[in-house]
Design a protein around this motif. Structure first.
Motif, PDB file in Angstrom:
ATOM      1  N   THR A  42      53.454  55.753  19.931  1.00 49.51           N
ATOM      2  CA  THR A  42      52.567  55.715  21.061  1.00 49.51           C
ATOM      3  C   THR A  42      53.431  56.230  22.319  1.00 49.51           C
ATOM      4  O   THR A  42      52.759  56.915  23.235  1.00 49.51           O
ATOM      5  N   ALA A  43      54.845  55.892  22.305  1.00 49.92           N
ATOM      6  CA  ALA A  43      55.544  56.279  23.564  1.00 49.92           C
ATOM      7  C   ALA A  43      55.267  58.030  24.051  1.00 49.92           C
ATOM      8  O   ALA A  43      55.147  58.063  25.253  1.00 49.92           O
ATOM      9  N   PRO A  44      55.299  58.915  23.194  1.00 54.15           N
ATOM     10  CA  PRO A  44      55.119  60.329  23.507  1.00 54.15           C
ATOM     11  C   PRO A  44      53.787  60.525  24.428  1.00 54.15           C
ATOM     12  O   PRO A  44      53.516  61.185  25.110  1.00 54.15           O
ATOM     13  N   LEU A  45      52.776  59.704  23.907  1.00 55.16           N
ATOM     14  CA  LEU A  45      51.445  59.991  24.278  1.00 55.16           C
ATOM     15  C   LEU A  45      51.546  59.043  25.614  1.00 55.16           C
ATOM     16  O   LEU A  45      50.727  59.588  26.798  1.00 55.16           O
ATOM     17  N   GLU A  46      51.875  57.923  25.869  1.00 55.72           N
ATOM     18  CA  GLU A  46      51.821  57.200  27.011  1.00 55.72           C
ATOM     19  C   GLU A  46      52.858  57.962  28.006  1.00 55.72           C
ATOM     20  O   GLU A  46      52.287  57.861  29.407  1.00 55.72           O
ATOM     21  N   ARG A  47      53.850  58.802  27.884  1.00 60.98           N
ATOM     22  CA  ARG A  47      54.421  59.686  28.775  1.00 60.98           C
ATOM     23  C   ARG A  47      53.347  60.919  29.245  1.00 60.98           C
ATOM     24  O   ARG A  47      53.599  61.439  30.253  1.00 60.98           O
ATOM     25  N   ALA A  48      52.746  61.590  28.065  1.00 63.77           N
ATOM     26  CA  ALA A  48      51.866  62.471  28.374  1.00 63.77           C
ATOM     27  C   ALA A  48      50.492  62.222  29.103  1.00 63.77           C
ATOM     28  O   ALA A  48      50.120  62.835  30.036  1.00 63.77           O
ATOM     29  N   PHE A  49      50.087  60.778  28.828  1.00 62.52           N
ATOM     30  CA  PHE A  49      49.044  60.390  29.479  1.00 62.52           C
ATOM     31  C   PHE A  49      48.977  58.957  30.240  1.00 62.52           C
ATOM     32  O   PHE A  49      48.431  58.060  29.954  1.00 62.52           O
ATOM     33  N   PRO A  50      49.767  58.998  31.318  1.00 63.87           N
ATOM     34  CA  PRO A  50      50.261  57.894  31.952  1.00 63.87           C
ATOM     35  C   PRO A  50      48.933  57.046  32.459  1.00 63.87           C
ATOM     36  O   PRO A  50      49.264  55.726  32.578  1.00 63.87           O
ATOM     37  N   LEU A  55      49.145  51.969  24.742  1.00 64.52           N
ATOM     38  CA  LEU A  55      48.347  52.383  23.939  1.00 64.52           C
ATOM     39  C   LEU A  55      48.867  51.434  22.720  1.00 64.52           C
ATOM     40  O   LEU A  55      50.042  51.077  22.595  1.00 64.52           O
ATOM     41  N   THR A  56      47.737  50.951  21.914  1.00 63.18           N
ATOM     42  CA  THR A  56      48.116  49.798  20.789  1.00 63.18           C
ATOM     43  C   THR A  56      48.130  50.559  19.699  1.00 63.18           C
ATOM     44  O   THR A  56      48.732  50.120  18.366  1.00 63.18           O
ATOM     45  N   ASP A  57      47.736  52.110  19.344  1.00 68.55           N
ATOM     46  CA  ASP A  57      47.586  52.451  17.836  1.00 68.55           C
ATOM     47  C   ASP A  57      47.615  53.983  18.221  1.00 68.55           C
ATOM     48  O   ASP A  57      46.805  54.440  19.280  1.00 68.55           O
ATOM     49  N   ALA A  58      47.765  54.907  17.445  1.00 67.69           N
ATOM     50  CA  ALA A  58      47.796  56.403  17.387  1.00 67.69           C
ATOM     51  C   ALA A  58      47.909  57.216  16.218  1.00 67.69           C
ATOM     52  O   ALA A  58      48.667  56.457  15.143  1.00 67.69           O
ATOM     53  N   LYS A  59      47.096  58.028  16.032  1.00 66.67           N
ATOM     54  CA  LYS A  59      47.384  59.132  14.963  1.00 66.67           C
ATOM     55  C   LYS A  59      47.175  60.366  15.682  1.00 66.67           C
ATOM     56  O   LYS A  59      46.221  60.688  16.120  1.00 66.67           O
ATOM     57  N   TRP A  60      48.307  61.046  15.765  1.00 71.42           N
ATOM     58  CA  TRP A  60      48.250  62.610  16.146  1.00 71.42           C
ATOM     59  C   TRP A  60      49.295  63.350  15.619  1.00 71.42           C
ATOM     60  O   TRP A  60      49.858  63.309  14.633  1.00 71.42           O
ATOM     61  N   PHE A  80      44.131  60.825  18.153  1.00 70.91           N
ATOM     62  CA  PHE A  80      43.308  59.711  18.615  1.00 70.91           C
ATOM     63  C   PHE A  80      44.483  58.606  18.988  1.00 70.91           C
ATOM     64  O   PHE A  80      45.435  58.436  18.578  1.00 70.91           O
ATOM     65  N   ALA A  81      44.268  57.980  20.129  1.00 73.14           N
ATOM     66  CA  ALA A  81      44.600  56.726  20.349  1.00 73.14           C
ATOM     67  C   ALA A  81      44.014  55.388  20.888  1.00 73.14           C
ATOM     68  O   ALA A  81      42.969  55.764  21.223  1.00 73.14           O
ATOM     69  N   ARG A  82      44.324  54.284  20.491  1.00 69.61           N
ATOM     70  CA  ARG A  82      43.425  53.089  20.937  1.00 69.61           C
ATOM     71  C   ARG A  82      43.898  52.690  22.143  1.00 69.61           C
ATOM     72  O   ARG A  82      45.198  52.504  22.289  1.00 69.61           O
ATOM     73  N   LEU A  83      43.127  52.291  23.193  1.00 69.84           N
ATOM     74  CA  LEU A  83      43.460  51.768  24.505  1.00 69.84           C
ATOM     75  C   LEU A  83      43.583  50.526  24.307  1.00 69.84           C
ATOM     76  O   LEU A  83      42.986  49.628  23.490  1.00 69.84           O
ATOM     77  N   THR A  84      44.258  49.540  25.342  1.00 66.22           N
ATOM     78  CA  THR A  84      44.293  48.346  25.226  1.00 66.22           C
ATOM     79  C   THR A  84      42.789  47.756  25.761  1.00 66.22           C
ATOM     80  O   THR A  84      42.089  48.488  26.534  1.00 66.22           O
ATOM     81  N   PRO A  85      42.401  46.572  25.225  1.00 70.45           N
ATOM     82  CA  PRO A  85      41.083  46.016  25.621  1.00 70.45           C
ATOM     83  C   PRO A  85      40.807  46.073  27.220  1.00 70.45           C
ATOM     84  O   PRO A  85      41.950  45.490  27.801  1.00 70.45           O
ATOM     85  N   GLY A  86      39.805  46.411  27.592  1.00 70.97           N
ATOM     86  CA  GLY A  86      39.471  46.354  28.894  1.00 70.97           C
ATOM     87  C   GLY A  86      39.970  47.996  29.881  1.00 70.97           C
ATOM     88  O   GLY A  86      39.535  47.734  30.918  1.00 70.97           O
ATOM     89  N   LYS A  87      40.736  48.604  29.285  1.00 67.32           N
ATOM     90  CA  LYS A  87      41.402  49.678  29.927  1.00 67.32           C
ATOM     91  C   LYS A  87      40.137  50.896  30.191  1.00 67.32           C
ATOM     92  O   LYS A  87      40.083  51.370  31.148  1.00 67.32           O
ATOM     93  N   LEU A  88      39.379  50.917  29.267  1.00 68.33           N
ATOM     94  CA  LEU A  88      38.162  52.035  29.501  1.00 68.33           C
ATOM     95  C   LEU A  88      37.264  51.408  30.497  1.00 68.33           C
ATOM     96  O   LEU A  88      36.799  52.352  31.466  1.00 68.33           O
ATOM     97  N   THR A 149      38.656  53.873  21.572  1.00 64.01           N
ATOM     98  CA  THR A 149      39.553  54.832  21.072  1.00 64.01           C
ATOM     99  C   THR A 149      39.274  56.082  22.078  1.00 64.01           C
ATOM    100  O   THR A 149      38.529  56.441  22.520  1.00 64.01           O
ATOM    101  N   VAL A 150      40.403  56.896  22.389  1.00 62.66           N
ATOM    102  CA  VAL A 150      40.450  58.115  22.923  1.00 62.66           C
ATOM    103  C   VAL A 150      40.777  59.254  22.157  1.00 62.66           C
ATOM    104  O   VAL A 150      41.771  59.182  21.297  1.00 62.66           O
ATOM    105  N   ARG A 151      40.057  60.178  21.963  1.00 61.08           N
ATOM    106  CA  ARG A 151      40.524  61.416  21.190  1.00 61.08           C
ATOM    107  C   ARG A 151      41.093  62.358  22.416  1.00 61.08           C
ATOM    108  O   ARG A 151      40.506  62.707  23.327  1.00 61.08           O
ATOM    109  N   PHE A 152      42.053  63.207  22.114  1.00 60.03           N
ATOM    110  CA  PHE A 152      42.736  63.952  23.017  1.00 60.03           C
ATOM    111  C   PHE A 152      43.118  65.305  22.565  1.00 60.03           C
ATOM    112  O   PHE A 152      43.660  65.370  21.424  1.00 60.03           O
TER     113      PHE A 152
END
Length: 159
Positions: A42-50, A55-60, A80-88, A149-152
């Motif tokens: 998830t680290a590269p995605l967290e840098r790309a989408f601050p 993020l708790t889970d990812a498939k990319w 896809f990535a999973r957001l922490t509960p309440g983030k959305l 879940t976020v699809r990006f």
């Protein structure tokens, strides 16, 4: 004569073995579902989408993945990535969302491992405010409220 027949059998045996190898590899990929073809970090995605926070889970996948002879000059991240509960819900307070899903179902060659993945029966929403365009990069984000879940899809997400 006997030596020639033995050599011919060796050559035939080696050729048969080489013919079976690609079939074995292809079957292995089908059986394993080619699951190793995506990233889960998830680290590269967290840098790309601050703005998405941790993020708790990812498939990319990336356009620079694969053993193709010519690497892609531009970096595209898709998945896809999973957001922490309440983030959305937090994002929905600060940004306007509309019901809108992705136009395609992973049409690029490198996105094939993602087909059939993601949330079941998603109800996508999107905030155009969260998508970035300009300076050679763009991002499209779709969110499923039921699964957090976020699809990006992002072109040159690091600028």
């Amino acid at each position: 004569m006997r030596g020639i027949a033995l050599e011919r059998r060796k050559v035939i045996g080696v050729a048969a073995g080489l013919a079976v190898l690609p079939v074995w590899w292809g079957l292995r990929q089908v059986v394993s579902g080619a699951k190793g073809d995506w990233h889960t970090d998830t680290a590269p995605l967290e840098r790309a989408f601050p703005l998405l926070g941790p993020l708790t889970d990812a498939k990319w996948v990336s356009s620079r993945d694969s053993d193709r002879g010519i690497p892609s000059p531009e970096l595209v991240l898709s998945g896809f990535a999973r957001l922490t509960p309440g983030k959305l819900a937090e994002l929905a307070v600060a940004h306007a969302f509309v019901s809108e899903g992705p136009a395609d179902e992973f049409s690029s060659w490198f996105e094939k491992p993602l087909k059939g993945e993601g949330p079941e029966n998603p109800r996508w929403v999107r905030s155009h405010e969260l998508d970035r365009d300009g300076s050679g990069y763009s991002t499209s984000l779709w969110f499923d409220r039921r699964s957090d879940t976020v699809r990006f899809w992002a072109l040159n997400p690091y600028g």
